[in-house]
Write a protein that holds these residues in place. Structure first.
Motif, PDB file in Angstrom:
ATOM      1  N   LEU A  61      -3.641  -0.727   6.603  1.00  0.00           N
ATOM      2  CA  LEU A  61      -4.105   0.066   5.481  1.00  0.00           C
ATOM      3  C   LEU A  61      -3.803  -0.623   4.166  1.00  0.00           C
ATOM      4  CD1 LEU A  61      -2.690   3.524   6.606  1.00  0.00           C
ATOM      5  CD2 LEU A  61      -4.954   2.592   7.102  1.00  0.00           C
ATOM      6  N   SER A  62      -4.616  -0.342   3.181  1.00  0.00           N
ATOM      7  CA  SER A  62      -4.307  -0.710   1.804  1.00  0.00           C
ATOM      8  C   SER A  62      -3.654   0.494   1.138  1.00  0.00           C
ATOM      9  CB  SER A  62      -5.572  -1.108   1.046  1.00  0.00           C
ATOM     10  OG  SER A  62      -6.147  -2.282   1.570  1.00  0.00           O
ATOM     11  N   PHE A  63      -2.598   0.275   0.386  1.00  0.00           N
ATOM     12  CA  PHE A  63      -1.924   1.407  -0.236  1.00  0.00           C
ATOM     13  C   PHE A  63      -1.255   0.966  -1.537  1.00  0.00           C
ATOM     14  CE2 PHE A  63       1.087  -0.565   2.674  1.00  0.00           C
ATOM     15  CZ  PHE A  63       2.212  -0.712   1.895  1.00  0.00           C
ATOM     16  N   SER A  64      -1.040   1.940  -2.397  1.00  0.00           N
ATOM     17  CA  SER A  64      -0.275   1.762  -3.629  1.00  0.00           C
ATOM     18  C   SER A  64       0.714   2.910  -3.723  1.00  0.00           C
ATOM     19  CB  SER A  64      -1.188   1.747  -4.856  1.00  0.00           C
ATOM     20  OG  SER A  64      -2.068   0.646  -4.817  1.00  0.00           O
ATOM     21  N   THR A  93       6.947   0.695  -8.656  1.00  0.00           N
ATOM     22  CA  THR A  93       5.567   0.747  -8.208  1.00  0.00           C
ATOM     23  C   THR A  93       5.297  -0.467  -7.331  1.00  0.00           C
ATOM     24  OG1 THR A  93       3.247   0.838  -8.904  1.00  0.00           O
ATOM     25  CG2 THR A  93       4.732  -0.469 -10.271  1.00  0.00           C
ATOM     26  N   SER A  94       4.521  -0.260  -6.259  1.00  0.00           N
ATOM     27  CA  SER A  94       4.208  -1.348  -5.337  1.00  0.00           C
ATOM     28  C   SER A  94       2.811  -1.149  -4.789  1.00  0.00           C
ATOM     29  CB  SER A  94       5.228  -1.419  -4.185  1.00  0.00           C
ATOM     30  OG  SER A  94       5.218  -0.214  -3.442  1.00  0.00           O
ATOM     31  N   SER A  95       2.199  -2.238  -4.332  1.00  0.00           N
ATOM     32  CA  SER A  95       0.836  -2.162  -3.812  1.00  0.00           C
ATOM     33  C   SER A  95       0.643  -3.227  -2.746  1.00  0.00           C
ATOM     34  CB  SER A  95      -0.176  -2.365  -4.952  1.00  0.00           C
ATOM     35  OG  SER A  95      -1.507  -2.224  -4.477  1.00  0.00           O
ATOM     36  N   TYR A  96      -0.143  -2.876  -1.736  1.00  0.00           N
ATOM     37  CA  TYR A  96      -0.520  -3.781  -0.651  1.00  0.00           C
ATOM     38  C   TYR A  96      -2.015  -3.584  -0.430  1.00  0.00           C
ATOM     39  CZ  TYR A  96      -0.592  -5.823   4.093  1.00  0.00           C
ATOM     40  OH  TYR A  96      -0.872  -6.580   5.211  1.00  0.00           O
ATOM     41  N   GLN A  97      -2.804  -4.647  -0.632  1.00  0.00           N
ATOM     42  CA  GLN A  97      -4.261  -4.519  -0.596  1.00  0.00           C
ATOM     43  C   GLN A  97      -4.868  -5.543   0.357  1.00  0.00           C
ATOM     44  OE1 GLN A  97      -5.917  -2.071  -2.283  1.00  0.00           O
ATOM     45  NE2 GLN A  97      -3.891  -1.345  -2.977  1.00  0.00           N
ATOM     46  N   ARG A  98      -5.700  -5.041   1.277  1.00  0.00           N
ATOM     47  CA  ARG A  98      -6.446  -5.910   2.182  1.00  0.00           C
ATOM     48  C   ARG A  98      -7.811  -6.178   1.554  1.00  0.00           C
ATOM     49  NH1 ARG A  98      -3.546  -6.239   6.898  1.00  0.00           N
ATOM     50  NH2 ARG A  98      -5.173  -7.615   7.695  1.00  0.00           N
ATOM     51  N   LEU A  99      -8.147  -7.477   1.399  1.00  0.00           N
ATOM     52  CA  LEU A  99      -9.381  -7.884   0.750  1.00  0.00           C
ATOM     53  C   LEU A  99     -10.339  -8.499   1.765  1.00  0.00           C
ATOM     54  CD1 LEU A  99      -7.802  -9.573  -2.401  1.00  0.00           C
ATOM     55  CD2 LEU A  99      -8.451  -7.167  -2.085  1.00  0.00           C
ATOM     56  N   LYS A 100     -11.541  -8.759   1.327  1.00  0.00           N
ATOM     57  CA  LYS A 100     -12.516  -9.419   2.180  1.00  0.00           C
ATOM     58  C   LYS A 100     -12.096 -10.865   2.434  1.00  0.00           C
ATOM     59  CE  LYS A 100     -16.405  -6.624   0.496  1.00  0.00           C
ATOM     60  NZ  LYS A 100     -17.734  -6.667  -0.160  1.00  0.00           N
ATOM     61  N   GLY A 101     -12.615 -11.426   3.508  1.00  0.00           N
ATOM     62  CA  GLY A 101     -12.306 -12.814   3.834  1.00  0.00           C
ATOM     63  C   GLY A 101     -10.940 -13.004   4.439  1.00  0.00           C
ATOM     64  N   ASN A 102     -10.431 -11.984   5.185  1.00  0.00           N
ATOM     65  CA  ASN A 102      -9.117 -12.096   5.851  1.00  0.00           C
ATOM     66  C   ASN A 102      -8.027 -12.497   4.863  1.00  0.00           C
ATOM     67  OD1 ASN A 102     -10.053 -11.421   8.453  1.00  0.00           O
ATOM     68  ND2 ASN A 102     -10.758 -13.533   8.784  1.00  0.00           N
TER      69      ASN A 102
END
Length: 283
Positions: A61-64, A93-102
């Motif tokens: 998951l992507s989350f903030s 504050t923290s964030s983890y984001q899954r982007l296109k292109g692995n």
């Protein structure tokens, strides 16, 4: 001996989350997913993710997340150099984001203001790093501290290979407004690099390294003209350096550089099988 320890902690947290890849299967709840990630962090600590390439497997998951934390500690039995109490307020504050292109990116930032109470024989910060070489006196008192933390990282999967890197920086300041008056500023820079290779099915081989640069600038001043305690440059086991101990204003600079190199063999992101070894050098 009667030893009492009182701790009050309050946390307010907000979490924003999106599903990276929608599939025809049951998606675990946000609460369950975050609990699983934190449980994994408790089991492996920071060691498993020391290879930042493994951050690709941290979450589907992507989350903030935004949180505020208040902590109050009181101790009846304690080490004098660490003090008998702590009042702290932290915003993170923290964030983890899954982007296109692995590819993934992550980052965090936080600010902490705290009071470390009833300290004696220690006028520095980060005693766990400097000790036993700290400046101390018999008066001591409460030290006010401000802590700023910033982290940013990126990882990308290229066929069987995954590479990742992270830069983090922590800056601290600590001071007291009555004699003796220490003023400490610290700088702690860390650079992580890691790579992993998919050997067979879920088995991965990874290697990683970390570079650390730490600096603390410390000064100790006395304003009261009627009397001044002697400040000792402690060297451990009750000993001190005579030539660097006095009752006049003092300035000290602590510097250090560290390296970590390690390797990992893991299956299924370390959940089924994990072997890890590392070597550290600090000078």
């Amino acid at each position: 001996m009667k030893n009492q320890y009182r701790n009050i902690v309050g946390v307010i947290s907000l979490l924003f989350c999106t599903v990276a890849n929608a599939q025809d299967k049951a998606v675990p709840s946000l609460y369950e997913s975050r609990l699983a990630q934190r449980d994994m962090g408790i089991v492996f600590g920071q060691e498993f993710y020391a290879n930042r390439a493994y951050m690709m497997k941290y979450s589907d998951l992507s989350f903030s997340e935004l949180s505020a934390n208040y902590q109050s500690d009181r101790k009846d039995a304690y080490l004098l150099q660490d003090g008998g109490g702590l009042d702290a307020f932290k915003v993170n504050t923290s964030s983890y984001q899954r982007l296109k292109g692995n590819k993934i990116i992550w980052g965090s930032a936080s600010y902490t203001t705290q009071k470390q109470k009833n300290m004696k024989w220690n006028e520095n910060m980060d005693r766990h790093i400097l000790g036993p070489y700290v400046v101390g006196d018999s008066v001591g008192g409460t030290m006010k501290q401000d802590i700023y933390q910033f982290t940013g990282g990126i990882a990308k999967q290229l066929a069987r290979w995954t590479v990742g890197g992270e830069v983090s920086y922590i800056a601290k300041s600590g001071y007291r407004e009555i004699d003796p008056r220490p003023k400490n500023t610290t700088s702690d820079l860390n650079i992580h690099l890691g790579v992993s290779y998919n050997l067979y099915r879920d088995y991965e081989l990874g290697v990683y390294t970390k570079w650390n640069k730490y600096t603390q600038n410390s000064s100790l001043q006395f304003v009261n003209l009627l009397g001044k305690p002697i400040a000792y440059h402690l060297t451990g086991l009750g000993a001190y350096n005579y030539y660097f101990s006095s009752a006049v204003n003092m300035t000290t600079i602590y510097e250090g550089t560290g390296y970590d190199v390690g390797g990992t063999i893991a299956k299924n992101g370390g959940k089924d099988f994990l072997v890890q070894a590392s070597f550290s050098l600090v000078y």
